[in-house]
Design a protein around this motif. Sequence first.
Motif, PDB file in Angstrom:
ATOM      1  N   ARG A  50     -22.900 -38.865 -40.709  1.00 20.03           N
ATOM      2  CA  ARG A  50     -21.975 -37.876 -40.160  1.00 20.03           C
ATOM      3  C   ARG A  50     -21.985 -36.590 -41.000  1.00 20.03           C
ATOM      4  NH1 ARG A  50     -16.041 -39.743 -38.144  1.00 20.03           N
ATOM      5  NH2 ARG A  50     -15.562 -37.973 -36.796  1.00 20.03           N
ATOM      6  N   GLN A  52     -24.402 -35.553 -42.949  1.00 21.24           N
ATOM      7  CA  GLN A  52     -25.702 -34.903 -42.827  1.00 21.24           C
ATOM      8  C   GLN A  52     -25.811 -34.133 -41.515  1.00 21.24           C
ATOM      9  OE1 GLN A  52     -28.255 -34.705 -45.168  1.00 21.24           O
ATOM     10  NE2 GLN A  52     -28.887 -33.143 -43.684  1.00 21.24           N
ATOM     11  N   LEU A  53     -25.328 -34.730 -40.427  1.00 19.56           N
ATOM     12  CA  LEU A  53     -25.358 -34.043 -39.134  1.00 19.56           C
ATOM     13  C   LEU A  53     -24.514 -32.772 -39.175  1.00 19.56           C
ATOM     14  CD1 LEU A  53     -25.070 -37.071 -36.671  1.00 19.56           C
ATOM     15  CD2 LEU A  53     -27.053 -35.569 -36.948  1.00 19.56           C
ATOM     16  N   ASP A  56     -26.271 -30.100 -40.888  1.00 18.18           N
ATOM     17  CA  ASP A  56     -27.370 -29.590 -40.056  1.00 18.18           C
ATOM     18  C   ASP A  56     -26.884 -28.780 -38.856  1.00 18.18           C
ATOM     19  OD1 ASP A  56     -29.177 -30.788 -41.737  1.00 18.18           O
ATOM     20  OD2 ASP A  56     -29.411 -32.599 -40.505  1.00 18.18           O
ATOM     21  N   ILE A  58     -24.356 -30.150 -36.427  1.00 19.79           N
ATOM     22  CA  ILE A  58     -23.830 -30.971 -35.332  1.00 19.79           C
ATOM     23  C   ILE A  58     -22.610 -31.723 -35.864  1.00 19.79           C
ATOM     24  CG2 ILE A  58     -24.298 -32.780 -33.651  1.00 19.79           C
ATOM     25  CD1 ILE A  58     -27.256 -32.151 -33.925  1.00 19.79           C
TER      26      ILE A  58
END
Length: 432
Positions: A50, A52-53, A56, A58
């Motif tokens: 979560r 990391q998204l 990025d 998102i």
Amino acid sequence: MFLAVGFSRSTLLQGLLLGLTCTATLPAFAADDSDLLSRSTLTGDWGGLRHQLDADGIKFSGDYSGETAYNADGGLHRSARYSQNIKLGVQFDLSKLYGVDNAGKVQLTINDRRGNSASEDLVGNRLPIQENYGGLYTRLTELSYERSLFTPALNVKLGYMAMGNDLGGLDSGILCNFMNAGFCGHPLNMSGGSGWANYPNAHLGVRLKYDLSPAWQLRVAAFNVDPSSNGNSSRAWHLGPKHTTGTVVPIELVYKHAGALPGEYKLGYYYDSSDVKRIGSDDEVSGRGGHYLLIDQAVWRSQSSEGRTLHAFGQYSAASQAASPFSRWYGTGVVLYKPFEGRPRDTLALGYGRAVPNPRSRDVQQDAALANGTAFPNLDSAEQLIELGYGYQATPWLTLRPNLQYIIEPGAFSGQDIDNALVFGLQVKAAL
């Protein structure tokens, strides 16, 4: 292309809802996730995925609210009712995703509501005892694009969204320390007498925010008015209107000041260009509007306990006398943050509200009673509401809010002689 392989727009969106649900729940059991009682969301960081998204571009979000209300005295019936709302969303930060400055953000939000109404079934009053009741189905609530335009001071958002996301309520969130919809959200005579739609009803529109200074901001919007789509489950996945009647344009001036005793002030006006029937007449009203004033002001701050503050709030709204079921709304109250040492995120809230029915509506009810040969009850001039609630922050992601509501003159809008009602409630909120 989707039609060629047998997919409809509804099927695609419902599939996305299922995917969001699975994504938000299954990874919560990852071995390296943080402790359930200390993490910020119920489902945690999904083993780092979560976070990391989000880095990025998102960002997934979700929340659950469940509201149970028991009518202990007065009203229509002694019993309890439960309603719930599940909201799932994902935001795409296009600047992070594509490495382009000021590329904007895309927001997708889906809501699902279920349950029964304590106001309709047990009390018979106008102001919903459960703020999350209404529109009991799964729907698309937002598909929007937002970015700065020309200057960092100007923010533009357009697409399919609810008006109340950015207008008509207090940004501080102080009003949602209450369970009754008379407080939480925006004054209800806005939607009662115009094309202003209540969340989660969404419409096509555009919203502008312009920072006049660090303290002052101007907000202007224009939304399509489509009453036939409000609360219509067959329109749950349709972005386009079914039958446009006009455009509603709200204008809001916002003042916020910081310091030891911060405050937020909003002065707003809205106009709906739709033609509607005048109450008590077959004639039409060409356009309808209203105005409102909202205040959240810190009035006391503890010198010995950091974070303990007392805020007072006020609401005033007046709507079209010709077309609104109730003409004015008054609300006031206080919220104490950190009521006890060692409970820094708890709140204690007390509020009073008064919703005034339109005299034209009362005249229509009296004429109907006279025509039927029945007596019209001697009612007060308004439905009144008192709510006392305690927000207990059980974990960073879980809030329990037991509350007490006393409804005075529940039949003021329906023209019925209904005893004042005492309602015990429990609101549960969880960040997913």
